[in-house]
Design a protein around this motif. Structure first.
Motif: not given
Length: 300
Positions: A291-300
């Motif tokens: 879930x952390x990775x998914x959140x980060x991918x929103x910005x990249x």
């Protein structure tokens, strides 16, 4: 005779063209290998960021996937040298949870990002200490008086904001010295239980976290910041967890570059399973990391 000469000429040209293309491709591969930008993720917090996931409980499939991406994902814990994603050995966690080879959210953050972006490289930099507060040890405006008020034992002399910064700078300086381009793509913050246990630290958490984000962005030039919302209930100040949870949510709501992994306060912990009231188990850490990775991918 003319035809023969012509064919030989054509053959020669094709051979020359093939040689030129082959050399060009080799050259490009070499340039890409040395100049490809490294995507850096900063990780910080207390015991759940340290992690009590049991590496031996990971499926063989996940272990194989981690091995498959190890050449593209590097990981450094505190001031240690960066290397492939791996576990930490812990006698404490072995005694308490039966987990000698432990991991935190970094394991699935790294794996998820690498699989989502198969042509990118990543470096995860983590500094975490269990039982530490934002009011004291993690405060970007650290003072001995605040640390003594909020921390216990050696943590009274643990200026973690400075240590975190020094650990990161050490790794980033190595990249600079190697002329290796990099970009910090965001930070994951998993902390707050200790602040929630005391009234003075709980009610100041929103301001302290706002200050932390501001100072880290200024120091390391990034914007995306992902918060793991606490849901523990330990401590004498019963309203503390809800105050800190709300502070985290307000910050995420008011800053477009802050996101939050929301958690349930239901004590069955079905969303992110736990060993106990506080610490996430193997499944919990797997789900958190994804879930952390998914959140980060929103910005990249």
């Amino acid at each position: 005779m003319v035809c023969y000469i012509k064919n030989n000429y054509i053959f020669f040209c094709l051979g020359l063209l093939f040689t030129t293309v082959a050399c060009t491709n080799i050259s490009n591969v070499e340039v890409d290998k040395t100049s490809q930008e490294i995507n850096v993720v900063l990780l910080a917090g207390q015991s759940n960021m340290e992690g009590a996931g049991n590496y031996d409980e990971l499926s063989q499939s996940i272990k194989n996937r981690i091995t498959a991406i190890e050449s593209r994902v590097q990981y450094a814990l505190r001031d240690e040298e960066a290397g492939p994603l791996t576990y930490k050995t812990s006698d404490y966690h072995k005694k308490k949870y039966g987990a000698y080879k432990t991991f935190g959210p970094e394991m699935l953050i790294g794996l998820t990002l690498a699989e989502a972006y198969p042509n990118k490289r990543f470096l995860l930099l983590k500094t975490a200490y269990g039982g530490t507060s934002l009011y004291g040890a993690w405060n970007p405006y650290w003072t001995q008086a605040n640390a003594i008020k909020a921390e216990k034992g050696y943590k009274e002399n643990l200026p973690l904001f400075s240590m975190f910064s020094e650990n990161n700078n050490k790794q980033l300086t190595l990249l600079d010295n190697q002329k290796q381009p990099y970009k910090i793509i965001g930070m994951v913050w998993l902390q707050g239980e200790n602040d929630a246990s005391k009234e003075f630290s709980a009610i100041s958490y929103q301001q302290n976290l706002t200050d932390l984000i501001k100072e880290l962005r200024h120091k390391f030039n990034f914007k995306p910041f992902v918060i793991g919302q606490i849901n523990s209930t330990y401590g004498k100040f019963k309203q503390g967890p809800e105050i800190v949870r709300n502070a985290m949510q307000v910050i995420a709501d008011e800053d477009v570059n802050v996101d939050i992994v929301n958690t349930s306060t239901n004590s069955n912990w079905l969303d992110y399973p736990k060993h106990d009231n506080v610490h996430y188990n193997t499944e919990g850490q797997i789900k958190l990391g994804k879930e952390f990775a998914t959140k980060l991918m929103k910005y990249n």
